[in-house]
Design an enzyme around this catalytic site. Structure first.
Site, PDB file in Angstrom:
ATOM      1  N   HIS A   6       0.843  -1.193   0.000  1.00 46.64           N
ATOM      2  CA  HIS A   6       0.000   0.000   0.000  1.00 46.64           C
ATOM      3  C   HIS A   6       0.881   1.247   0.000  1.00 46.64           C
ATOM      4  O   HIS A   6       2.083   1.173   0.209  1.00 46.64           O
ATOM      5  CB  HIS A   6      -0.831   0.063   1.292  1.00 46.64           C
ATOM      6  CG  HIS A   6      -1.650  -1.131   1.593  1.00 46.64           C
ATOM      7  ND1 HIS A   6      -3.001  -1.183   1.336  1.00 46.64           N
ATOM      8  CD2 HIS A   6      -1.344  -2.322   2.170  1.00 46.64           C
ATOM      9  CE1 HIS A   6      -3.481  -2.344   1.742  1.00 46.64           C
ATOM     10  NE2 HIS A   6      -2.500  -3.054   2.248  1.00 46.64           N
ATOM     11  N   GLU A  52       2.481  -0.937   4.442  1.00 43.45           N
ATOM     12  CA  GLU A  52       2.246   0.435   4.004  1.00 43.45           C
ATOM     13  C   GLU A  52       3.591   1.114   3.771  1.00 43.45           C
ATOM     14  O   GLU A  52       4.487   1.041   4.619  1.00 43.45           O
ATOM     15  CB  GLU A  52       1.489   1.230   5.072  1.00 43.45           C
ATOM     16  CG  GLU A  52       0.102   0.715   5.372  1.00 43.45           C
ATOM     17  CD  GLU A  52      -0.959   1.223   4.421  1.00 43.45           C
ATOM     18  OE1 GLU A  52      -0.651   2.037   3.533  1.00 43.45           O
ATOM     19  OE2 GLU A  52      -2.125   0.803   4.590  1.00 43.45           O
ATOM     20  N   HIS A  89      -2.382  -3.037  -3.515  1.00 39.54           N
ATOM     21  CA  HIS A  89      -3.757  -2.890  -3.051  1.00 39.54           C
ATOM     22  C   HIS A  89      -4.699  -2.739  -4.247  1.00 39.54           C
ATOM     23  O   HIS A  89      -5.816  -3.255  -4.245  1.00 39.54           O
ATOM     24  CB  HIS A  89      -3.837  -1.679  -2.126  1.00 39.54           C
ATOM     25  CG  HIS A  89      -5.050  -1.646  -1.262  1.00 39.54           C
ATOM     26  ND1 HIS A  89      -5.337  -0.563  -0.475  1.00 39.54           N
ATOM     27  CD2 HIS A  89      -6.047  -2.537  -1.037  1.00 39.54           C
ATOM     28  CE1 HIS A  89      -6.462  -0.787   0.183  1.00 39.54           C
ATOM     29  NE2 HIS A  89      -6.915  -1.977  -0.137  1.00 39.54           N
ATOM     30  N   ASP A 117      -3.353   2.303  -4.877  1.00 40.58           N
ATOM     31  CA  ASP A 117      -2.002   2.137  -4.339  1.00 40.58           C
ATOM     32  C   ASP A 117      -1.442   0.721  -4.565  1.00 40.58           C
ATOM     33  O   ASP A 117      -2.218  -0.203  -4.722  1.00 40.58           O
ATOM     34  CB  ASP A 117      -1.981   2.518  -2.845  1.00 40.58           C
ATOM     35  CG  ASP A 117      -2.976   1.768  -1.967  1.00 40.58           C
ATOM     36  OD1 ASP A 117      -4.130   1.592  -2.385  1.00 40.58           O
ATOM     37  OD2 ASP A 117      -2.594   1.372  -0.862  1.00 40.58           O
TER      38      ASP A 117
END
Length: 185
Positions: free
Chosen positions: A43, A125, A161, A171
């Protein structure tokens, strides 16, 4: 001072990374019994949007985001989300949930006819956005983390993602260079 970039990361039997800063998120739960962790979802995130280095991401993942601090925060402060890991711009690694737990990062998602990707994936992330390139230090930490995860779990897929939630998510975005990571090192 927070843990520095390491080219070597280990994942222990409880699903915790080292070296790593641990900040526990309440936004996790148990994976379904017998579920194999076989996917990594990449992400991007920045809070406020397109701003880096502040406390917003940590506050979001720990349900402490102040809706009055920024206009965008008023739109998202109610969300209950998390990820297993965050890689900051300078390569710092933060873990919010044990890999053994289900973090709430993928939302409504599917991959190869399997729904609920949170059940069988690990969320990573990268501090960034769809509007800028990621840093070399982030790719180095990401690769070290991928290598560690592959040693601990039967990872078969590394996806964005956007691939598990097409039309809903974009993303890690157009500036993520997939050639900078190798599925197995």
């Amino acid at each position: 001072m927070l843990p520095a970039l390491s080219s070597f990361i280990e994942i222990d039997t409880q699903g915790m990374a080292s070296p790593c800063l641990i900040i526990n998120s309440p936004n996790t739960d148990e994976r379904p019994a017998g579920t194999s962790i076989d996917m990594i979802v990449i992400h991007n995130i920045s809070l406020p949007p397109n701003e880096f280095g502040g406390p917003g991401i940590i506050q979001l993942f720990t349900n402490q985001l102040d809706a009055n601090e920024h206009p965008y925060y008023a739109e998202i402060a109610h969300l209950r989300v998390s990820s297993h890991f965050l890689i900051r711009r300078e390569g710092e690694l933060i873990q919010f949930a044990s890999c053994a737990q289900r973090a709430w990062h993928a939302g409504v998602s599917s991959w190869e006819d399997r729904e609920r990707c949170n059940d069988f994936s690990i969320g990573i992330e990268l501090e960034g956005s769809d509007e800028c390139a990621f840093e070399d230090a982030q790719y180095l930490t990401l690769q070290a983390l991928i290598d560690a995860l592959k040693k601990r779990y039967p990872i078969q897929h590394i996806v964005g993602h956007s691939e598990i939630a097409p039309g809903r998510k974009t993303d890690p975005g157009p500036f993520f260079n997939w050639q900078r990571i190798t599925p197995s090192s």
